[in-house]
Scaffold this active site. Structure first.
Site, PDB file in Angstrom:
ATOM      1  N   LYS A  99      -7.924  -0.859  -9.664  1.00 40.01           N
ATOM      2  CA  LYS A  99      -8.655  -1.496  -8.568  1.00 40.01           C
ATOM      3  C   LYS A  99      -9.787  -0.579  -8.098  1.00 40.01           C
ATOM      4  CE  LYS A  99      -7.866  -3.465  -3.931  1.00 40.01           C
ATOM      5  NZ  LYS A  99      -8.636  -2.496  -3.101  1.00 40.01           N
TER       6      LYS A  99
ATOM      7  N   HIS B 181     -13.554  -1.846  -2.222  1.00 43.49           N
ATOM      8  CA  HIS B 181     -12.680  -1.446  -1.112  1.00 43.49           C
ATOM      9  C   HIS B 181     -13.037  -2.183   0.177  1.00 43.49           C
ATOM     10  CE1 HIS B 181      -9.470   1.675  -0.765  1.00 43.49           C
ATOM     11  NE2 HIS B 181      -9.605   1.411   0.522  1.00 43.49           N
TER      12      HIS B 181
ATOM     13  N   THR C  71      -5.664   2.424  -7.278  1.00 39.81           N
ATOM     14  CA  THR C  71      -6.956   2.383  -6.591  1.00 39.81           C
ATOM     15  C   THR C  71      -7.744   3.643  -6.931  1.00 39.81           C
ATOM     16  OG1 THR C  71      -6.085   1.051  -4.771  1.00 39.81           O
ATOM     17  CG2 THR C  71      -8.087   2.306  -4.345  1.00 39.81           C
TER      18      THR C  71
ATOM     19  N   TYR D  72      -2.621   5.887  -5.288  1.00 35.76           N
ATOM     20  CA  TYR D  72      -3.837   6.646  -5.582  1.00 35.76           C
ATOM     21  C   TYR D  72      -3.500   7.749  -6.581  1.00 35.76           C
ATOM     22  CZ  TYR D  72      -5.565   4.467  -1.275  1.00 35.76           C
ATOM     23  OH  TYR D  72      -5.941   3.569  -0.311  1.00 35.76           O
TER      24      TYR D  72
ATOM     25  N   SER E 244       0.826  -1.200   0.000  1.00 40.25           N
ATOM     26  CA  SER E 244       0.000   0.000   0.000  1.00 40.25           C
ATOM     27  C   SER E 244       0.866   1.257   0.000  1.00 40.25           C
ATOM     28  CB  SER E 244      -0.897   0.002   1.239  1.00 40.25           C
ATOM     29  OG  SER E 244      -1.521   1.262   1.419  1.00 40.25           O
TER      30      SER E 244
END
Length: 389
Positions: free
Chosen positions: A257, A281, A161, A135, A112
């Protein structure tokens, strides 16, 4: 929980309960909870219960092949580790333990952006394939820097994401007074003191923070840094143009995603993504939306084989994996299950979760009369889904 005891756990739910016993309530709820009424969390699980498997008899194989390929990466089983932030909350080993567990299981760990160890630290510790999640930050310079660090460190793919234009309302955290980093309050201090193993690990490791951003100069406290990260990583104005720009910055495999519609999946593939991860999520963003497994068929049909499709959300059993693959996914991702494993016993616990899912999937295939995951298709489901067979 000691490593030998973790290895004796039989199901993912057993691991979850072990994590519940070891972790302070505010930490366990941060991992376990979802947004608002948590109806999306429940939809992710209930969607699997609504699908029935249909086995064939006298058609199996003495051994089963569980391997698959996603975005060019060969895996020994079709279960990848999904990105999850601040894993040192669960255990001192955090992302380092999860990456090592994935390598031992022959699969991918996805780091992440909001990790508690840096891009470089995890790359150095991992001896298996790693992907990096990010992101669409408000500042493209931040994205460019993260992408370059991931490239130099040897991450094999990017996972973008796209379902966090704003942060969802996670009400368990509000009720528990959960902050990042955790701060003692009259409500939670006694509960923390009752978990001495967790407390020793938390206090004995490096300070919990968003490790990839400690040098940005936005305040010298973890609280100030957390506020910066939460503000800058969300952007309600993000658009498909941002995805096209990222495709130009990163020439390796790129997966998107947070897709639950066929139209969005098709658009992403037309812009050059190599994989689509069907995800809500984990129910931590928009409450009341479609469960991930309920959206899978539409996405698979829209992509039509032009990109790999992965299912993320609600997987707790090997039969769940089989159902997703039968619909058309190449693999699944798991988030909470391996974080439960970390909470129960560090990297050993995360590996135990993967071993449980491997054993359950293998047994499911044998009972289904399949020689491998590649044999699964929609004819193995009693409940009609989508248009493709």
């Amino acid at each position: 929980m000691r490593g030998r005891s973790v290895r004796s756990l039989t199901t993912v739910e057993d691991v979850r309960q072990a994590a519940r016993r070891r972790l302070p309530r505010m930490v366990f709820d941060f991992i376990d909870g979802g947004a608002e009424d948590e109806t999306t969390v429940r939809a992710n699980r209930e969607g699997f219960a609504d699908l029935a498997l249909k086995p064939a008899v006298l058609s199996g194989a003495r051994t089963r092949d569980l391997s698959t390929t996603v975005a060019g990466q060969r895996l020994s089983l079709p279960v990848l580790l999904s990105p999850a932030g601040l894993l040192r909350l669960a255990h001192r080993e955090g992302e380092l333990g999860a990456a090592r567990a994935a390598a031992r299981a022959g699969t991918v760990f996805t780091l992440s952006t909001g990790s508690s160890y840096t891009i470089e630290e995890v790359a150095a510790a991992a001896d298996g394939p790693t992907w990096f999640q990010l992101y669409l930050w408000r500042d493209r310079a931040v994205v460019s820097d993260l992408v370059e660090r991931a490239r130099v460190s040897g991450y094999g793919a990017l996972v973008l994401t796209v379902d966090v234009p704003v942060v969802g309302q996670r009400e368990r955290d509000l009720r528990n007074g959960m902050t990042l980093p955790p701060r003692p309050t009259p409500r939670n201090v006694l509960d923390v003191l009752r978990r001495p193993d967790w407390l020793r690990g938390y206090l004995g490791g490096p300070a919990l923070t968003f490790a990839n951003f400690t040098d940005i100069g936005r305040g010298d406290s973890a609280t100030a840094l957390g506020a910066f990260v939460n503000r800058e990583m969300t952007d309600p104005a993000q658009s498909w143009d941002d995805l096209a720009w990222l495709r130009e910055q990163w020439r390796g495999p790129l997966l998107i995603k947070g897709i639950v519609s066929g139209a969005d999946a098709r658009h992403a593939v037309d812009l050059g993504v190599d994989g689509v991860i069907v995800s809500n999520h984990g129910g931590r963003q928009l409450d009341g939306m479609v469960g991930a497994i309920g959206a899978l068929a539409e996405v698979v049909d829209a992509v039509g084989g032009d990109a790999d499709v992965v299912l993320d959300g609600g997987v707790r059993r090997g039969t769940d994996v089989a159902k997703a693959l039968a619909i058309g996914a190449r693999a699944v991702m798991v988030g909470r299950p391996y974080v439960y494993g970390l909470g129960a016993g560090g990297g050993t616990g995360a590996l135990r979760v993967l071993d449980i899912l491997r054993d359950e999937l293998d047994r499911c295939l044998a009972l289904m009369g399949c020689g491998g995951v590649g044999d699964l298709d929609r004819s193995h489901l009693a409940t009609p889904v989508g248009a493709r067979s």
